[in-house]
Design a protein around this motif. Structure first.
Motif, PDB file in Angstrom:
ATOM      1  N   ASP A  56       0.815  -1.268   0.062  1.00 19.91           N
ATOM      2  CA  ASP A  56       0.046   0.018  -0.027  1.00 19.91           C
ATOM      3  C   ASP A  56       0.835   1.219   0.120  1.00 19.91           C
ATOM      4  O   ASP A  56       1.501   1.393   0.900  1.00 19.91           O
ATOM      5  N   ARG A  58       0.145   4.255   0.499  1.00 17.50           N
ATOM      6  CA  ARG A  58      -0.274   5.246   1.279  1.00 17.50           C
ATOM      7  C   ARG A  58       0.409   4.817   2.803  1.00 17.50           C
ATOM      8  O   ARG A  58       0.524   5.781   3.758  1.00 17.50           O
ATOM      9  N   LYS A 299      -6.677   1.262  11.964  1.00 13.51           N
ATOM     10  CA  LYS A 299      -7.630   1.080  10.687  1.00 13.51           C
ATOM     11  C   LYS A 299      -6.966   1.213   9.435  1.00 13.51           C
ATOM     12  O   LYS A 299      -7.297   0.469   8.331  1.00 13.51           O
ATOM     13  N   ASP A 300      -5.718   1.937   9.220  1.00 14.76           N
ATOM     14  CA  ASP A 300      -5.022   2.013   7.802  1.00 14.76           C
ATOM     15  C   ASP A 300      -4.662   0.599   7.593  1.00 14.76           C
ATOM     16  O   ASP A 300      -4.378   0.356   6.565  1.00 14.76           O
ATOM     17  N   THR A 302      -5.417  -2.424   9.000  1.00 18.60           N
ATOM     18  CA  THR A 302      -6.206  -3.408   8.500  1.00 18.60           C
ATOM     19  C   THR A 302      -6.679  -3.294   7.297  1.00 18.60           C
ATOM     20  O   THR A 302      -6.781  -4.290   6.514  1.00 18.60           O
ATOM     21  N   HIS A 303      -7.115  -2.021   6.571  1.00 15.55           N
ATOM     22  CA  HIS A 303      -7.544  -1.851   5.379  1.00 15.55           C
ATOM     23  C   HIS A 303      -6.403  -2.220   4.450  1.00 15.55           C
ATOM     24  O   HIS A 303      -6.796  -2.976   3.414  1.00 15.55           O
ATOM     25  N   ALA A 304      -5.133  -1.982   4.688  1.00 11.27           N
ATOM     26  CA  ALA A 304      -4.116  -2.439   3.757  1.00 11.27           C
ATOM     27  C   ALA A 304      -3.973  -3.893   3.724  1.00 11.27           C
ATOM     28  O   ALA A 304      -3.735  -4.583   2.735  1.00 11.27           O
ATOM     29  N   GLN A 306      -6.530  -6.038   4.455  1.00  7.79           N
ATOM     30  CA  GLN A 306      -7.562  -6.669   3.731  1.00  7.79           C
ATOM     31  C   GLN A 306      -7.333  -6.632   1.989  1.00  7.79           C
ATOM     32  O   GLN A 306      -7.647  -7.429   1.343  1.00  7.79           O
ATOM     33  N   LYS A 307      -6.711  -5.377   1.580  1.00  7.22           N
ATOM     34  CA  LYS A 307      -6.368  -5.200   0.119  1.00  7.22           C
ATOM     35  C   LYS A 307      -5.467  -6.195  -0.330  1.00  7.22           C
ATOM     36  O   LYS A 307      -5.562  -6.919  -1.465  1.00  7.22           O
TER      37      LYS A 307
END
Length: 311
Positions: A56, A58, A299-300, A302-304, A306-307
């Motif tokens: 990621d 970001r 959260k960032d 966790t989102h990464a 998941q992706k």
């Protein structure tokens, strides 16, 4: 090869016996399965953190770059002990060679030293981000972040190099049995043919400096962070900062608490069972739970993850 002298005969000993966790054969198999699961979970958790940061764009910021390096460190830290523990469970002799013992000794303490420095650098990063948010992008540049990471690794691997080399040149007499699951300075110095008070003092000084300098940096950083957070007008901002700092401080407390008891006096007479439990806390326990504390609660991250892992 180093020769180990015995006081009664001319036989030579070319290794040590690591007792590990003495129990029945069935118990050894059960522990083998348990430690194998813990080791695989540790590799998966920390490996996922590294992959998520690399995947990621970001997350290509100083905070997550430090986190990825920390996870990489944790993988090697647990690898310096657990594979040998697993082999010990299946071994009948439980013997580790002289060179294997001191290689483990060096890498285990070098990686542990590196972890101390990384914890301090991560606390400093959070101090800059929370207390100096406007100056953070200009201060914590990619170059500074890289320099801090390299410095942690170099300092960590140089910190105990000289005393470990000196200990490896000592003569060891009598029993070659170490009632531990790794090569540790306390049992090794206890097996020396003669006491080495200068080495014991030198080790205590290095251990004290290694523990207290990063610890005071961490506490100073978080004292300033706490003051800034309490002055923040946003309740949501305070909760987020407290969550981040609380997670880090939990790991610092677990790691530093057990390490301080163990190594400020390496030849002190701890019960062998207590030695093993405290060593397991920081050498196996913290690498296992770090991905949960540092990554999955973010959260960032966790989102990464998941992706990275797919839909």
């Amino acid at each position: 090869m180093k020769i180990f002298n015995t006081p009664n005969d001319s036989n030579t000993i070319t290794g040590f016996t690591l007792l590990g966790f003495p129990c029945t054969r069935e118990g050894q198999i059960l522990l083998f399965v348990l430690f194998s699961i813990v080791y695989l979970l540790t590799l998966m958790g920390n490996g996922s953190t590294i992959c998520a940061v690399c995947w990621d764009q970001r997350l290509h910021t100083p905070m997550y770059i430090l986190l990825a390096n920390f996870s990489f460190l944790e993988i090697w830290y647990v690898t310096s002990t657990v594979p040998n523990i697993l082999a010990n469970f299946l071994s009948d002799t439980k013997v580790i060679s002289f060179s294997g013992c001191f290689l483990q000794f060096y890498f285990f303490f070098s990686l542990g030293s590196t972890e101390c420095f990384f914890l301090a650098v991560m606390a400093f990063d959070r101090y800059l981000a929370i207390c100096q948010p406007l100056h953070y992008p200009t201060v914590m540049t990619a170059r500074l972040c890289t320099n801090l990471v390299v410095s942690c690794w170099v300092l960590g691997f140089l910190w105990f190099l000289v005393p470990i080399i000196i200990i490896s040149q000592m003569s060891f007499c009598g029993s070659r049995i170490i009632d531990h699951f790794l090569c540790d300075p306390g049992p090794l110095l206890a097996l020396a043919c003669s006491r080495a008070p200068v080495m014991e003092f030198f080790w205590m000084i290095l251990s004290s400096l290694l523990l207290f300098i990063p610890f005071f940096c961490i506490m100073g950083s978080y004292a300033l962070v706490l003051r800034a957070v309490l002055r923040a007008p946003s309740a949501a901002g305070r909760r987020k900062a407290f969550s981040t700092c609380g997670s880090h401080l939990a790991i610092v407390s677990l790691f530093y608490g057990s390490v301080t008891v163990m190594y400020l006096s390496p030849t002190s007479k701890h019960e062998p069972g207590m030695q093993k439990i405290m060593t397991l806390f920081y050498s196996v326990g913290t690498p296992l739970i770090n991905p949960v504390i540092y990554s999955l609660r973010n959260k960032d991250m966790t989102h990464a993850l998941q992706k990275f892992l797919g839909p």
